[in-house]
Motif scaffolding. Structure first.
Motif, PDB file in Angstrom:
ATOM      1  N   MET A  62       0.815  -1.214   0.000  1.00  0.00           N
ATOM      2  CA  MET A  62       0.000   0.000   0.000  1.00  0.00           C
ATOM      3  C   MET A  62       0.854   1.272   0.000  1.00  0.00           C
ATOM      4  O   MET A  62       0.305   2.381   0.006  1.00  0.00           O
ATOM      5  CB  MET A  62      -0.910   0.005   1.234  1.00  0.00           C
ATOM      6  N   ILE A  63       2.177   1.104  -0.002  1.00  0.00           N
ATOM      7  CA  ILE A  63       3.122   2.236   0.061  1.00  0.00           C
ATOM      8  C   ILE A  63       2.750   3.140   1.245  1.00  0.00           C
ATOM      9  O   ILE A  63       2.304   4.285   1.081  1.00  0.00           O
ATOM     10  CB  ILE A  63       3.163   3.044  -1.254  1.00  0.00           C
ATOM     11  N   PRO A  64       2.937   2.633   2.467  1.00  0.00           N
ATOM     12  CA  PRO A  64       2.500   3.387   3.652  1.00  0.00           C
ATOM     13  C   PRO A  64       3.434   4.541   3.999  1.00  0.00           C
ATOM     14  O   PRO A  64       4.591   4.583   3.562  1.00  0.00           O
ATOM     15  CB  PRO A  64       2.555   2.316   4.747  1.00  0.00           C
ATOM     16  N   SER A  65       2.914   5.467   4.789  1.00  0.00           N
ATOM     17  CA  SER A  65       3.758   6.519   5.358  1.00  0.00           C
ATOM     18  C   SER A  65       4.344   5.991   6.668  1.00  0.00           C
ATOM     19  O   SER A  65       3.835   5.032   7.252  1.00  0.00           O
ATOM     20  CB  SER A  65       2.935   7.787   5.606  1.00  0.00           C
ATOM     21  N   PHE A  66       5.424   6.634   7.130  1.00  0.00           N
ATOM     22  CA  PHE A  66       6.095   6.165   8.341  1.00  0.00           C
ATOM     23  C   PHE A  66       5.904   7.155   9.487  1.00  0.00           C
ATOM     24  O   PHE A  66       5.773   8.356   9.253  1.00  0.00           O
ATOM     25  CB  PHE A  66       7.590   5.961   8.045  1.00  0.00           C
ATOM     26  N   PRO A  67       5.893   6.658  10.737  1.00  0.00           N
ATOM     27  CA  PRO A  67       5.995   5.252  11.113  1.00  0.00           C
ATOM     28  C   PRO A  67       4.712   4.479  10.809  1.00  0.00           C
ATOM     29  O   PRO A  67       3.626   5.048  10.804  1.00  0.00           O
ATOM     30  CB  PRO A  67       6.266   5.314  12.614  1.00  0.00           C
ATOM     31  N   ILE A  68       4.875   3.182  10.584  1.00  0.00           N
ATOM     32  CA  ILE A  68       3.725   2.294  10.358  1.00  0.00           C
ATOM     33  C   ILE A  68       3.256   1.799  11.718  1.00  0.00           C
ATOM     34  O   ILE A  68       4.016   1.139  12.439  1.00  0.00           O
ATOM     35  CB  ILE A  68       4.128   1.102   9.473  1.00  0.00           C
ATOM     36  N   ASP A  69       2.018   2.110  12.086  1.00  0.00           N
ATOM     37  CA  ASP A  69       1.477   1.703  13.388  1.00  0.00           C
ATOM     38  C   ASP A  69       0.505   0.541  13.214  1.00  0.00           C
ATOM     39  O   ASP A  69      -0.451   0.630  12.430  1.00  0.00           O
ATOM     40  CB  ASP A  69       0.786   2.881  14.067  1.00  0.00           C
ATOM     41  N   LEU A 104      13.603  -2.442   7.821  1.00  0.00           N
ATOM     42  CA  LEU A 104      12.958  -1.423   8.650  1.00  0.00           C
ATOM     43  C   LEU A 104      13.271  -1.661  10.123  1.00  0.00           C
ATOM     44  O   LEU A 104      13.485  -2.793  10.560  1.00  0.00           O
ATOM     45  CB  LEU A 104      11.450  -1.436   8.424  1.00  0.00           C
ATOM     46  N   VAL A 105      13.273  -0.586  10.902  1.00  0.00           N
ATOM     47  CA  VAL A 105      13.603  -0.661  12.325  1.00  0.00           C
ATOM     48  C   VAL A 105      12.320  -0.711  13.142  1.00  0.00           C
ATOM     49  O   VAL A 105      11.496   0.211  13.085  1.00  0.00           O
ATOM     50  CB  VAL A 105      14.450   0.555  12.757  1.00  0.00           C
ATOM     51  N   ILE A 106      12.152  -1.820  13.900  1.00  0.00           N
ATOM     52  CA  ILE A 106      10.984  -1.958  14.774  1.00  0.00           C
ATOM     53  C   ILE A 106      11.124  -0.986  15.941  1.00  0.00           C
ATOM     54  O   ILE A 106      12.157  -0.921  16.600  1.00  0.00           O
ATOM     55  CB  ILE A 106      10.861  -3.401  15.321  1.00  0.00           C
ATOM     56  N   GLY A 107      10.080  -0.242  16.196  1.00  0.00           N
ATOM     57  CA  GLY A 107      10.105   0.764  17.253  1.00  0.00           C
ATOM     58  C   GLY A 107      10.334   2.167  16.708  1.00  0.00           C
ATOM     59  O   GLY A 107      10.027   3.152  17.377  1.00  0.00           O
ATOM     60  N   LYS A 108      10.879   2.242  15.479  1.00  0.00           N
ATOM     61  CA  LYS A 108      11.098   3.548  14.835  1.00  0.00           C
ATOM     62  C   LYS A 108      10.290   3.629  13.540  1.00  0.00           C
ATOM     63  O   LYS A 108       9.376   4.436  13.418  1.00  0.00           O
ATOM     64  CB  LYS A 108      12.577   3.757  14.545  1.00  0.00           C
ATOM     65  N   ASP A 109      10.629   2.778  12.575  1.00  0.00           N
ATOM     66  CA  ASP A 109       9.890   2.770  11.296  1.00  0.00           C
ATOM     67  C   ASP A 109       8.539   2.069  11.431  1.00  0.00           C
ATOM     68  O   ASP A 109       7.572   2.438  10.754  1.00  0.00           O
ATOM     69  CB  ASP A 109      10.709   2.060  10.213  1.00  0.00           C
ATOM     70  N   VAL A 110       8.500   1.045  12.275  1.00  0.00           N
ATOM     71  CA  VAL A 110       7.278   0.259  12.478  1.00  0.00           C
ATOM     72  C   VAL A 110       7.032   0.128  13.968  1.00  0.00           C
ATOM     73  O   VAL A 110       7.929  -0.269  14.734  1.00  0.00           O
ATOM     74  CB  VAL A 110       7.408  -1.157  11.857  1.00  0.00           C
ATOM     75  N   ARG A 111       5.816   0.460  14.399  1.00  0.00           N
ATOM     76  CA  ARG A 111       5.454   0.366  15.812  1.00  0.00           C
ATOM     77  C   ARG A 111       4.293  -0.621  15.934  1.00  0.00           C
ATOM     78  O   ARG A 111       3.257  -0.439  15.300  1.00  0.00           O
ATOM     79  CB  ARG A 111       5.093   1.740  16.367  1.00  0.00           C
ATOM     80  N   ILE A 112       4.504  -1.644  16.762  1.00  0.00           N
ATOM     81  CA  ILE A 112       3.542  -2.747  16.832  1.00  0.00           C
ATOM     82  C   ILE A 112       3.118  -2.985  18.278  1.00  0.00           C
ATOM     83  O   ILE A 112       3.954  -3.001  19.194  1.00  0.00           O
ATOM     84  CB  ILE A 112       4.143  -4.054  16.276  1.00  0.00           C
ATOM     85  N   ILE A 113       1.812  -3.213  18.474  1.00  0.00           N
ATOM     86  CA  ILE A 113       1.284  -3.674  19.758  1.00  0.00           C
ATOM     87  C   ILE A 113       0.538  -4.975  19.499  1.00  0.00           C
ATOM     88  O   ILE A 113      -0.255  -5.078  18.561  1.00  0.00           O
ATOM     89  CB  ILE A 113       0.339  -2.649  20.405  1.00  0.00           C
ATOM     90  N   GLY A 114       0.800  -5.975  20.332  1.00  0.00           N
ATOM     91  CA  GLY A 114       0.137  -7.268  20.205  1.00  0.00           C
ATOM     92  C   GLY A 114      -0.935  -7.485  21.254  1.00  0.00           C
ATOM     93  O   GLY A 114      -1.379  -6.547  21.919  1.00  0.00           O
ATOM     94  N   PHE A 115      -1.326  -8.746  21.411  1.00  0.00           N
ATOM     95  CA  PHE A 115      -2.357  -9.104  22.389  1.00  0.00           C
ATOM     96  C   PHE A 115      -2.090 -10.553  22.803  1.00  0.00           C
ATOM     97  O   PHE A 115      -1.886 -11.411  21.955  1.00  0.00           O
ATOM     98  CB  PHE A 115      -3.753  -8.998  21.761  1.00  0.00           C
ATOM     99  N   ASP A 116      -2.070 -10.821  24.092  1.00  0.00           N
ATOM    100  CA  ASP A 116      -1.954 -12.155  24.716  1.00  0.00           C
ATOM    101  C   ASP A 116      -0.728 -12.288  25.607  1.00  0.00           C
ATOM    102  O   ASP A 116      -0.706 -13.131  26.496  1.00  0.00           O
ATOM    103  CB  ASP A 116      -1.923 -13.317  23.705  1.00  0.00           C
ATOM    104  N   ASN A 117       0.325 -11.488  25.363  1.00  0.00           N
ATOM    105  CA  ASN A 117       1.518 -11.531  26.202  1.00  0.00           C
ATOM    106  C   ASN A 117       2.102 -12.944  26.302  1.00  0.00           C
ATOM    107  O   ASN A 117       2.365 -13.446  27.393  1.00  0.00           O
ATOM    108  CB  ASN A 117       1.217 -10.998  27.612  1.00  0.00           C
ATOM    109  N   ILE A 118       2.318 -13.590  25.147  1.00  0.00           N
ATOM    110  CA  ILE A 118       2.951 -14.905  25.164  1.00  0.00           C
ATOM    111  C   ILE A 118       4.448 -14.741  25.386  1.00  0.00           C
ATOM    112  O   ILE A 118       5.015 -13.669  25.158  1.00  0.00           O
ATOM    113  CB  ILE A 118       2.676 -15.699  23.872  1.00  0.00           C
ATOM    114  N   ALA A 122       6.735  -1.447  26.094  1.00  0.00           N
ATOM    115  CA  ALA A 122       8.012  -1.984  25.633  1.00  0.00           C
ATOM    116  C   ALA A 122       8.707  -0.927  24.784  1.00  0.00           C
ATOM    117  O   ALA A 122       8.071   0.027  24.335  1.00  0.00           O
ATOM    118  CB  ALA A 122       7.787  -3.265  24.822  1.00  0.00           C
ATOM    119  N   PRO A 123      10.015  -1.077  24.532  1.00  0.00           N
ATOM    120  CA  PRO A 123      10.720  -0.110  23.683  1.00  0.00           C
ATOM    121  C   PRO A 123      10.095   0.028  22.290  1.00  0.00           C
ATOM    122  O   PRO A 123      10.191   1.090  21.682  1.00  0.00           O
ATOM    123  CB  PRO A 123      12.128  -0.686  23.590  1.00  0.00           C
ATOM    124  N   SER A 124       9.435  -1.064  21.823  1.00  0.00           N
ATOM    125  CA  SER A 124       8.806  -1.004  20.510  1.00  0.00           C
ATOM    126  C   SER A 124       7.609  -0.060  20.491  1.00  0.00           C
ATOM    127  O   SER A 124       7.233   0.464  19.457  1.00  0.00           O
ATOM    128  CB  SER A 124       8.376  -2.404  20.076  1.00  0.00           C
TER     129      SER A 124
END
Length: 318
Positions: free
Chosen positions: A223-230, A251-265, A314-316
């Motif tokens: 989709m040619i996203p803008s940064f950061p990708i959330d 790409l750098v996780i935490g800078k270029d891409v920011r991710i939040i998950g679910f479940d805390n495995i 988290a740092p991410s």
């Protein structure tokens, strides 16, 4: 197959005497019991559990229904259920697939704990109407023989979107999972909160597996996203796939891409940087489900219960 008739013939006693001896009845002496048990072992006698179940009308076994066994999510939940059931002298069997549904009406198990989105509501409701005890972990149903122990998905999803709004997210990619209750609750709440904050979003369908996270990453980049990708990944397994894909793209996780998950495995702690996620106690979830199913079997009046969620920074995504 050796039966109690064979044991009776070998021991020179009646069938009822063998039955009393094998079931621990005080109607036979310890000497007779010991001799009959010894003969039963010599003949490799195996008790007919189906016949015993029909006679006693209970098995002290609970069926835990899962849609699948893949991934790292289920271990802690099943351990919580197992430990909870042991308190009441119950055991569990893990079930999956349509044929195992017959265990309930055929009374091969005393009750069922269901976390299986493929198990239809109508079937569960019909079983409950027939008097079977059922605890559901993945849907809302109203019947006196059904108790709900559900995750507070709304609170968890709302916390994620609040964090993204605080981080000045311009657009959020929502990576969904299966068609189950938890997924739908997370999706509905996420969309409501994003619209409340006037944040743009795109929904990308996954299936709660790591490979689907990789595919979601490919989809986003197309989709040619803008940064950061959330990104809000509706479980941590897909987030692992996202990490792998974007890292391979340089790409750098935490800078270029920011991710939040679910479940805390557990694997989320091992990622670099560590994954931000929504946490809850899967062990406690299982323990409470075990307590509820046993009390349902005992015909106790119960209240539904929610499992609370918390945000793990988290740092991410601090």
């Amino acid at each position: 197959m050796v039966g109690i008739r064979d044991i009776a013939k070998e021991a020179g006693v009646s069938i009822s005497t063998v039955s009393y001896a094998l079931n621990g009845s005080p109607k036979v002496t310890e000497e007779t019991r010991s001799r009959i048990i010894e003969i039963a072992q010599e003949l490799n006698y195996v008790p007919n559990m189906a016949a015993r179940t029909l006679k006693k009308q209970h098995t002290n076994i609970i069926g835990v229904y899962l849609s699948d066994y893949s991934g790292t999510f289920y271990g802690e939940l099943l351990d919580g259920i197992k430990r909870g059931l042991q308190t009441y002298n119950y055991e569990l069997i893990v079930c999956s697939g349509q044929k195992s549904h017959l265990f309930i009406p055929e009374k091969m198990i005393d009750g069922a704990i269901i976390l299986d989105w493929t198990f239809k509501n109508e079937e569960i409701e019909n079983l409950a109407k027939q008097g079977h005890a059922i605890v559901v972990l993945d849907r809302k149903l109203n019947n006196k023989n059904i108790c709900e122990v559900l995750l507070d998905n709304e609170s968890g999803a709302a916390m994620v979107i609040e964090k993204m709004a605080s981080a000045n997210s311009k657009k959020v990619y929502l990576i969904t999972g299966s068609n189950g209750y938890d997924n739908q609750q997370r999706l509905r709440t996420s969309i409501k909160e994003l619209e409340r904050y006037c944040i743009d979003y795109t929904v990308i369908n996954g299936d709660f597996t790591e490979p689907s996270g990789i595919r979601a990453g490919e989809n986003i980049m197309s989709m040619i996203p803008s940064f950061p990708i959330d990104i809000f990944s509706f479980n941590d397994e897909m987030a692992v796939g996202l990490y792998k894909y974007f890292r391979n793209e340089g790409l750098v996780i935490g800078k270029d891409v920011r991710i939040i998950g679910f479940d805390n495995i557990e694997i989320g702690d091992l990622l670099n940087p560590k994954l931000a996620t929504i946490a809850y106690s899967k062990h406690r979830w299982g323990m409470i489900a075990a307590e509820k199913i046993v009390n349902l079997i005992k015909n106790k009046k119960l209240e539904n219960e929610s499992i609370y969620t918390t945000y793990i920074s988290a740092p991410s995504f601090p």
